[in-house]
Scaffold this motif. Sequence first.
Motif, short mmCIF file in Angstrom:
data_model
loop_
_atom_site.label_atom_id
_atom_site.label_comp_id
_atom_site.label_asym_id
_atom_site.label_seq_id
_atom_site.Cartn_x
_atom_site.Cartn_y
_atom_site.Cartn_z
N HIS A 233 0.46 21.85 -3.62
CA HIS A 233 -0.85 21.79 -4.30
C HIS A 233 -0.70 22.14 -5.77
N ILE A 234 0.08 23.19 -6.03
CA ILE A 234 0.24 23.66 -7.42
C ILE A 234 0.89 22.55 -8.28
N THR A 235 1.87 21.87 -7.69
CA THR A 235 2.56 20.81 -8.43
C THR A 235 1.57 19.71 -8.82
N ILE A 236 0.74 19.28 -7.87
CA ILE A 236 -0.18 18.17 -8.17
C ILE A 236 -1.29 18.65 -9.13
N ILE A 237 -1.68 19.91 -9.02
CA ILE A 237 -2.70 20.45 -9.93
C ILE A 237 -2.14 20.45 -11.37
N LYS A 238 -0.88 20.85 -11.50
CA LYS A 238 -0.24 20.85 -12.84
C LYS A 238 -0.23 19.45 -13.44
N LYS A 239 0.15 18.48 -12.59
CA LYS A 239 0.20 17.09 -13.08
C LYS A 239 -1.20 16.63 -13.50
N ALA A 240 -2.19 16.95 -12.66
CA ALA A 240 -3.56 16.52 -12.96
C ALA A 240 -4.06 17.18 -14.25
N ALA A 241 -3.75 18.47 -14.42
CA ALA A 241 -4.23 19.21 -15.59
C ALA A 241 -3.59 18.69 -16.87
N SER A 242 -2.40 18.09 -16.73
CA SER A 242 -1.74 17.56 -17.94
C SER A 242 -2.44 16.29 -18.43
N LEU A 243 -3.31 15.73 -17.59
CA LEU A 243 -4.03 14.51 -18.00
C LEU A 243 -5.32 14.81 -18.74
N GLY A 244 -5.81 16.04 -18.60
CA GLY A 244 -7.07 16.39 -19.27
C GLY A 244 -7.69 17.62 -18.62
N ARG A 245 -9.02 17.75 -18.84
CA ARG A 245 -9.75 18.91 -18.32
C ARG A 245 -9.98 18.70 -16.81
#
Length: 435
Positions: A19-31
């Motif tokens: 979960h943390i990995t995908i959250i990091k990736k998502a957060a790198s795209l924006g807010r």
Amino acid sequence: MSEKTVYMCFSTDVVHSGHITIIKKAASLGRLMVGILSDEAVSSYKRFPLLPYEERKTLFENIAGVSEVVCQKELSYRENLLRYKPDYVVHGDDWKESIQRPVRDEVLDVLGQQGGELIEYPYSNDKKYQALEQRVRADLAMPELRRGRLKKLISMKGLVTAIEAHSGITGLIAEKTMVYQEGKTFQFDAMWVSSLCDSTAKGKPDIELVDMSSRFRTIDDIMEVTTKPIIFDGDTGGLTEHFVYTVRTLERMGVSMIIVEDKTGLKKNSLFGTEVEQTQDSIENFSAKIHAGKLAQKTDDFMIVARVESLILEQGMEDALERAFAYVAAGADGIMIHSRKKDPAEIFEFVERFREKDSASPLIVVPTSFNAVTEKEFKERGVNVVIYANQLTRSGFPAMQKTAERILECHRAKEADEERCMPIKEIITLIPEEN
Ligand code: SPV
Ligand code: MG
């Protein structure tokens, strides 16, 4: 350039590094805004959440990269996508091949209209995470966790549904069957261990002939492969001196509720009504039985429900109501009202008049005869548990009978195989390798 907005939805109550990995990736795209699935949606889509919504919300609010947490009421993203209009939705690519497929299609559709984009990352199918989920399910099957869940579901959903199970395989059907409709998933909440179906599966009449040890064995078979709460059809409960032991055993096993009917002597199935001789117990005797049962139980989780047979035995509405209030006063945790009329009028009248005086005690119905009433209507009228008491038995055994006839007619199995049988491969997949 204004910052892009990203939306993800989570149902999980166990956060791991995937979960943390995908959250990091998502957060790198924006807010990043995270939608947390409501308890009701989680339990209808997956399993009962270990942590309630508020705790899951707090958990995600404190994960680095998450800017805001909102509630997603349903499995469908539509409402939140229309409200928050994210530039991106992020999800693992596993949902292409699951019950969530139509949810994904809808996300693509809404994003297409709003000029958003779906970004999918490879789903991490790490054995560790699978083991974690298996562990959670194993815990949910344990008596301490299983027993209290019915009460929680009733208070969470207002109305819960139960379907009959009389064996491990029917338990698995009750456990796993799920449909997707209009943005929501539906599952049965609980299982009903019917005296009629348990007896029928053993080729015996429904007259309390199948003894308690055998009935407990059936419960055990079901419990071994499932996690959902169990409602036990306790027939008359037998002698009060025996009933107290039944209560303790069921409670210890992790059963959530026993329903006992106010009949005495040789019990016959209620759907025979007055066509056979059946005797209703006195209010005093039956109240004493309920009271003794309540004194015998050890936890607050277990429920003893009194089943009023006045309408079945044509004793009238006033008698039904008088008994129901007396049984609640004696300690019953709820009332099951039964009828064998196709027209639900007498059930509706009972529910309305009962609710005028008692807004809290759970009301339970078994709509075998009055089968046209929808769950929604029952809920609106104040019913809390709808039990589909015998439909698996009534559909499964006739199918077997027809297959047996077909083999006899053809003097070989080819026709029956082709016309009627599930491939061996498929039947094997019904049974999970690890429950
Ligand atoms: C059962 O399923 O065994 C019941 C419900 O008790 S009924 O058959 O309608 O009486
Ligand atoms: Mg029964």
